[in-house]
Design a protein around this motif. Structure first.
Motif, PDB file in Angstrom:
ATOM      1  N   SER A   1       0.846  -1.191   0.000  1.00 56.94           N
ATOM      2  CA  SER A   1       0.000   0.000   0.000  1.00 56.94           C
ATOM      3  C   SER A   1       0.882   1.241   0.000  1.00 56.94           C
ATOM      4  O   SER A   1       1.882   1.301   0.712  1.00 56.94           O
ATOM      5  CB  SER A   1      -0.908   0.007   1.227  1.00 56.94           C
TER       6      SER A   1
ATOM      7  N   THR B   1      -2.081   2.291  -7.460  1.00 58.00           N
ATOM      8  CA  THR B   1      -3.365   2.883  -7.824  1.00 58.00           C
ATOM      9  C   THR B   1      -3.167   4.175  -8.598  1.00 58.00           C
ATOM     10  O   THR B   1      -3.894   4.449  -9.564  1.00 58.00           O
ATOM     11  CB  THR B   1      -4.211   3.135  -6.569  1.00 58.00           C
TER      12      THR B   1
ATOM     13  N   GLN C   1     -11.064   0.757  -6.755  1.00 58.64           N
ATOM     14  CA  GLN C   1     -11.178   0.389  -5.354  1.00 58.64           C
ATOM     15  C   GLN C   1     -12.409   1.072  -4.773  1.00 58.64           C
ATOM     16  O   GLN C   1     -12.870   2.095  -5.259  1.00 58.64           O
ATOM     17  CB  GLN C   1      -9.944   0.849  -4.577  1.00 58.64           C
ATOM     18  N   GLY C   2     -12.911   0.516  -3.665  1.00 61.15           N
ATOM     19  CA  GLY C   2     -13.990   1.191  -2.953  1.00 61.15           C
ATOM     20  C   GLY C   2     -15.354   0.884  -3.532  1.00 61.15           C
ATOM     21  O   GLY C   2     -15.520   0.109  -4.471  1.00 61.15           O
ATOM     22  N   GLN C   3     -16.341   1.547  -2.951  1.00 60.19           N
ATOM     23  CA  GLN C   3     -17.732   1.316  -3.304  1.00 60.19           C
ATOM     24  C   GLN C   3     -18.170   2.397  -4.291  1.00 60.19           C
ATOM     25  O   GLN C   3     -18.145   3.588  -3.978  1.00 60.19           O
ATOM     26  CB  GLN C   3     -18.612   1.355  -2.048  1.00 60.19           C
ATOM     27  N   THR C   4     -18.569   1.994  -5.497  1.00 64.25           N
ATOM     28  CA  THR C   4     -18.792   2.963  -6.565  1.00 64.25           C
ATOM     29  C   THR C   4     -20.188   2.893  -7.173  1.00 64.25           C
ATOM     30  O   THR C   4     -20.412   3.439  -8.247  1.00 64.25           O
ATOM     31  CB  THR C   4     -17.761   2.756  -7.685  1.00 64.25           C
TER      32      THR C   4
ATOM     33  N   GLY D   1     -20.607  -5.103   0.917  1.00 65.25           N
ATOM     34  CA  GLY D   1     -19.445  -4.576   0.213  1.00 65.25           C
ATOM     35  C   GLY D   1     -19.022  -5.456  -0.946  1.00 65.25           C
ATOM     36  O   GLY D   1     -18.683  -4.958  -2.034  1.00 65.25           O
TER      37      GLY D   1
ATOM     38  N   ARG E   1     -18.926  -4.624  -5.005  1.00 70.54           N
ATOM     39  CA  ARG E   1     -17.716  -4.840  -5.790  1.00 70.54           C
ATOM     40  C   ARG E   1     -18.040  -5.636  -7.059  1.00 70.54           C
ATOM     41  O   ARG E   1     -17.542  -5.325  -8.148  1.00 70.54           O
ATOM     42  CB  ARG E   1     -16.681  -5.593  -4.948  1.00 70.54           C
TER      43      ARG E   1
ATOM     44  N   ASP F   1      -8.492  -2.564 -10.098  1.00 69.52           N
ATOM     45  CA  ASP F   1      -7.752  -2.180  -8.896  1.00 69.52           C
ATOM     46  C   ASP F   1      -8.341  -2.908  -7.692  1.00 69.52           C
ATOM     47  O   ASP F   1      -9.417  -2.555  -7.217  1.00 69.52           O
ATOM     48  CB  ASP F   1      -7.832  -0.661  -8.700  1.00 69.52           C
ATOM     49  N   GLU F   2      -7.636  -3.914  -7.221  1.00 67.99           N
ATOM     50  CA  GLU F   2      -8.099  -4.740  -6.101  1.00 67.99           C
ATOM     51  C   GLU F   2      -9.543  -5.204  -6.321  1.00 67.99           C
ATOM     52  O   GLU F   2     -10.419  -4.975  -5.485  1.00 67.99           O
ATOM     53  CB  GLU F   2      -7.984  -3.974  -4.779  1.00 67.99           C
TER      54      GLU F   2
ATOM     55  N   ASP G   1     -13.127  -7.538  -0.396  1.00 65.27           N
ATOM     56  CA  ASP G   1     -14.446  -7.826   0.190  1.00 65.27           C
ATOM     57  C   ASP G   1     -15.082  -9.122  -0.326  1.00 65.27           C
ATOM     58  O   ASP G   1     -16.231  -9.412   0.021  1.00 65.27           O
ATOM     59  CB  ASP G   1     -15.449  -6.679  -0.054  1.00 65.27           C
TER      60      ASP G   1
END
Length: 224
Positions: free
Chosen positions: A44, A49, A94-97, A147, A151, A169-170, A174
């Protein structure tokens, strides 16, 4: 379609430090090959990213250029760059989109909806939801999902237009082991069908699906 980075860097300035700048991405040349899965690993904060977002047309480099085929993507204005990205690059961030105002099915159809092309995309979107295992949630909203389900929504959306380039990206964050294998299998099949796939991940199992592996360390990209 070939995606290339030519002498790309990303430089950030900072206050209150002995050195008032640092490179998140050092000068990098890179070619994302057609019909292959290329994996980038690294800790990280190593710049993975940042580099992916530069390739995706989401973050302008400080120097250098990104070529998609014969097009220097950062020579385009915002409207043309967005259209090029929508038609050619599937991004799994990455993350919730998910957009909470749209159903899961509508979220997956976004690459069509945004530009009003009028295609009947329901069948394609439904098939992708089935592929990632959340077809039963088509009429739900993102805030109702776990989550891992959000994804998988993002993965289906990125594949909606069969893009020639996929930047992930990842993508298995989750997800449990079973769904992680499903997602890696989907990305491997996309490459086998001719797409250029970039996979940024911490998952050691991903290496079984990769044709080439790079390591990013303090903004420096090295093939391993």
């Amino acid at each position: 379609m070939i995606l290339k980075a030519e002498a790309v860097t990303k430089k950030y300035f900072r206050k209150f430090a002995d050195k008032n700048y640092f490179y998140a991405v050092n000068e990098t040349d890179f070619v994302l090959k057609e019909g292959a899965v290329t994996e980038i690993i690294g800790r990280s904060g190593s710049g993975k990213t940042t580099f992916l977002n530069i390739l995706a047309g989401l973050l302008s480099p400080s120097s250098g250029r990104v070529m998609l085929g014969d097009t220097d993507i950062y020579s385009l204005n915002d409207k043309k760059l967005s259209l090029l990205r929508n038609d050619n690059i599937g991004v799994i961030p990455q993350g919730q989109t998910g957009l909470d105002s749209l159903t899961v099915l509508e979220n997956v159809k976004l690459p069509y909806i945004l530009y009003g092309k009028g295609e009947d995309a329901d069948e394609r979107a439904a098939a992708l939801l089935e592929m990632v295992g959340i077809a039963h949630l088509a009429d739900s909203y993102p805030h109702e999902l776990s989550g891992g389900e959000v994804r998988r929504l993002a993965i289906a959306r990125a594949l909606m237009k069969n893009p020639p380039v996929i930047l992930a990206d990842e993508p298995t964050g989750d997800l449990d082991d079973e769904n992680t294998e499903i997602v890696f299998g989907i990305l491997r099949k996309a490459a086998d069908d001719g797409a250029s796939v970039l996979l940024v991940t911490h998952e050691s199992d991903a290496q079984r699906y990769a044709d080439e592996i790079y390591r990013m360390n303090s903004g420096k990209l090295e093939k391993i």
